[in-house]
Design an enzyme around this catalytic site. Structure first.
Site, PDB file in Angstrom:
ATOM      1  N   HIS A  59      44.954  65.221  64.807  1.00  0.00           N
ATOM      2  CA  HIS A  59      44.261  63.957  64.509  1.00  0.00           C
ATOM      3  C   HIS A  59      44.487  63.476  63.071  1.00  0.00           C
ATOM      4  O   HIS A  59      44.936  62.339  62.869  1.00  0.00           O
ATOM      5  CB  HIS A  59      42.775  64.095  64.858  1.00  0.00           C
ATOM      6  CG  HIS A  59      41.940  62.961  64.392  1.00  0.00           C
ATOM      7  ND1 HIS A  59      42.109  61.674  64.870  1.00  0.00           N
ATOM      8  CD2 HIS A  59      40.958  62.886  63.460  1.00  0.00           C
ATOM      9  CE1 HIS A  59      41.245  60.873  64.254  1.00  0.00           C
ATOM     10  NE2 HIS A  59      40.541  61.584  63.394  1.00  0.00           N
ATOM     11  N   HIS A  83      40.556  63.366  55.858  1.00  0.00           N
ATOM     12  CA  HIS A  83      39.360  62.565  56.099  1.00  0.00           C
ATOM     13  C   HIS A  83      38.284  63.270  56.916  1.00  0.00           C
ATOM     14  O   HIS A  83      37.112  62.942  56.800  1.00  0.00           O
ATOM     15  CB  HIS A  83      39.724  61.196  56.711  1.00  0.00           C
ATOM     16  CG  HIS A  83      40.001  61.234  58.177  1.00  0.00           C
ATOM     17  ND1 HIS A  83      41.246  61.469  58.692  1.00  0.00           N
ATOM     18  CD2 HIS A  83      39.185  61.068  59.249  1.00  0.00           C
ATOM     19  CE1 HIS A  83      41.192  61.446  60.016  1.00  0.00           C
ATOM     20  NE2 HIS A  83      39.941  61.203  60.379  1.00  0.00           N
ATOM     21  N   GLU A  87      33.491  67.566  57.005  1.00  0.00           N
ATOM     22  CA  GLU A  87      32.535  67.735  58.070  1.00  0.00           C
ATOM     23  C   GLU A  87      32.811  69.027  58.823  1.00  0.00           C
ATOM     24  O   GLU A  87      33.950  69.292  59.211  1.00  0.00           O
ATOM     25  CB  GLU A  87      32.645  66.549  59.037  1.00  0.00           C
ATOM     26  CG  GLU A  87      31.374  66.363  59.839  1.00  0.00           C
ATOM     27  CD  GLU A  87      31.479  65.139  60.730  1.00  0.00           C
ATOM     28  OE1 GLU A  87      30.524  64.373  60.775  1.00  0.00           O
ATOM     29  OE2 GLU A  87      32.532  64.967  61.371  1.00  0.00           O
ATOM     30  N   ASP A  88      31.799  69.797  59.078  1.00  0.00           N
ATOM     31  CA  ASP A  88      31.900  71.026  59.882  1.00  0.00           C
ATOM     32  C   ASP A  88      32.953  72.005  59.378  1.00  0.00           C
ATOM     33  O   ASP A  88      33.515  72.755  60.155  1.00  0.00           O
ATOM     34  CB  ASP A  88      32.272  70.738  61.361  1.00  0.00           C
ATOM     35  CG  ASP A  88      31.495  69.582  61.943  1.00  0.00           C
ATOM     36  OD1 ASP A  88      30.306  69.467  61.604  1.00  0.00           O
ATOM     37  OD2 ASP A  88      32.086  68.810  62.720  1.00  0.00           O
ATOM     38  N   ASP A 149      42.095  55.993  61.688  1.00  0.00           N
ATOM     39  CA  ASP A 149      41.320  57.039  62.361  1.00  0.00           C
ATOM     40  C   ASP A 149      40.892  56.555  63.749  1.00  0.00           C
ATOM     41  O   ASP A 149      41.084  57.224  64.762  1.00  0.00           O
ATOM     42  CB  ASP A 149      40.095  57.318  61.466  1.00  0.00           C
ATOM     43  CG  ASP A 149      39.048  58.212  62.102  1.00  0.00           C
ATOM     44  OD1 ASP A 149      39.420  59.329  62.509  1.00  0.00           O
ATOM     45  OD2 ASP A 149      37.878  57.790  62.179  1.00  0.00           O
TER      46      ASP A 149
END
Ligand code: MN
Length: 507
Positions: A59, A83, A87-88, A149
């Site tokens: 991705h 990007h 996160e996580d 994205d």
């Protein structure tokens, strides 16, 4: 011509592919930094899979590739790779900033802030838009990354439940595509919409696919013969054709047009269904080529549009004509040079490659009497977006916000000039009062008159594209005139007038 390719999502993308694309793009980008970003992303997303089952790392790679194809700069491409990292994963923004610098850090922070909200009815819609505008006001590249994205997300959405697919698709049609359009990114807008259309409106898509697409295909094929003919005409007339191709109208925009009452779902009434696009070396050749085409194909009266002399508010430039081709066919021909083409396809993103764009664009306007341009600097922060972002913080009523936002953001803009040649971007029908408050609150408050193109005019005059506007101030004047509220158009001017008048009231 560079195009955002139809990415084949079944193929696994590698760092090598990305490097190759960078080399082909001619961008000045340090591949070592790209490799570092890739490694961090690979580490951070190790073992993660997307809902489609592919490795998560695919991705950010596709996102970065899209940004390369849009020819954006190094910090944007690096931020594209990173990007989703904060996160996580165990890697955070501090780490990213330490390794890649504050510019990349700020872009990634911007994306992270945009991520949290999802589309759920009008309140969320407004909230999303607010966030988008605040991000754009900070750095428009954040929104460009978000677009790349979202493009990849849409292409790989198949494994999600249908309701979720529909929600994402609607969000794209309601938020992302209009913003892409406003930023002049025609190619991206069309691609986003066509991907979202079948998911957002499955029933209508079925009708469109069964009833409209077959007829549409026939028209596309008819055009190829005309392309050959036009190429011959231009060669005979010694116009060098850099590229000539058929441009089929995007599915979603065709669908929207068919729904308009004047077309009554009749494909034959839509003249720009398939256009022929001719790319030549410069503006003069556009006119020359049009003349040559008209000697062979009769133009339809009233259908010549000169967006070279009068660019659209999003800077779109081209020369359009519609002609009767053989067998009674009606075909639109669009003529432009490479720079205009780049601008039309990539809009604001094109600014990072064509820094001289403004100069070129305003060179034409410079021919207006009394106009002296000092050049034009392509801003990372766009003034009109900044204005919206400030203003939206003052408004708590969601519906009011949406109403004004639609007026301010999605309708046409005009460009006017200060006497020293600075470019000011205002909504259509803006008045000298809007201009005055745009320049400075004090200029607005002390405004006593206006000269437009050197002539005194009334303060409620509607400004036109290319006007040179000079505000006459009266320093003894302390407060605005309440009457100005009757014709001031921008949210900024209106709120400044109101707040100054409020202070005027004796305690
Ligand atoms: Mn993402």
């Amino acid at each position: 011509m560079p195009q955002i390719p139809s990415q084949d999502q079944r193929r696994e993308l590698t760092l090598d592919d990305l490097n190759k694309a960078i080399k082909n793009s001619g961008l000045k980008i340090d591949l070592a930094v790209v490799a570092q970003a890739y490694e961090l992303a690979a580490l951070a997303h190790r073992g993660q899979l997307r809902s489609s089952g592919e490795p998560f790392l695919q991705h950010p790679l596709w996102t970065a590739l899209t940004l390369v194809e849009m020819k954006l700069d190094q910090p944007t491409i690096v931020a594209g790779l990173l990007h989703d990292v904060p996160e996580d994963t165990t890697y955070n923004l501090v780490e990213i900033e330490k390794r890649f610098g504050t510019e990349v850090g700020q872009l990634v922070t911007g994306i992270t802030k945009l991520r949290k909200l999802h589309y759920q009815g009008v309140e969320r819609y407004a909230e999303n838009l607010r966030k988008m505008f605040i991000s754009m006001a900070t750095d428009v590249r954040v929104v460009l990354i978000k677009m790349a994205d979202r493009l990849h997300n849409l292409k790989t959405i198949g494994s999600l439940p249908p309701e979720k697919q529909q929600r994402i698709a609607l969000e794209v049609l309601d938020i992302y595509a209009p913003i892409a359009n406003r930023l002049g990114m025609g190619q991206l807008k069309g691609e986003l919409e066509d991907l979202a259309f079948p998911l957002a409106y499955p029933e209508d898509w079925k009708w469109f696919r069964q009833k409209i697409l077959p007829q549409y295909q026939v028209k596309v094929e008819e055009v190829n013969a005309v392309i050959k003919e036009i190429r011959k005409i231009l060669t005979n007339n010694k116009v060098k054709v850099l590229d000539i191709h058929g441009r089929a109208k995007h599915h979603y925009s065709l669908y929207r047009k068919l729904l308009q009452p004047q077309y009554g779902k009749n494909l034959n009434l839509i003249y720009d269904l398939v256009a022929i696009r001719v790319i030549v070396s410069n503006a003069d050749e556009c006119y020359q080529a049009m003349g040559a085409i008209h000697t062979r194909f009769t133009p339809l009266p009233g259908r010549i549009k000169d967006y070279i002399a009068q660019p659209k508010p999003n800077h779109y430039q081209s020369l359009h004509t519609t002609v009767f081709a053989d067998g009674g066919k009606i075909i639109e021909v669009q003529l432009r040079d490479s720079r205009m083409h780049q601008q039309a396809e990539y809009g604001i993103a094109a600014h990072w490659q064509y820094k001289e764009l403004g100069k070129h664009f305003f060179a034409r306007l410079k021919k207006l009497p009394g106009f002296h341009a000092h050049g034009y600097i392509v801003p990372r922060k766009l003034k009109w977006i900044e204005e919206l972002a400030t203003w939206q913080q003052e408004v708590s009523d969601t519906r009011q916000f949406l109403r004004r936002l639609k007026i301010d953001a999605f309708r046409d803009r005009i460009f006017v000039f200060t006497p020293t040649g600075d470019v000011i971007d205002l909504p259509d029908e803006a008045t000298p009062i809007d201009y005055a408050y745009y320049i400075h609150t004090d200029i607005g408050n002390t405004c006593a008159g206006v000269k437009i193109n050197g002539k005194m005019e009334a303060l409620d005059t509607k400004l036109k594209n290319g006007d040179v506007v000079e505000i006459i101030t009266d320093k003894s004047r302390k407060f605005p005139n309440r009457d100005w509220l009757r014709f001031a158009k921008t949210a900024q001017a209106r709120s400044k007038i109101r707040s100054t008048l409020r202070r005027q009231r004796p305690a």
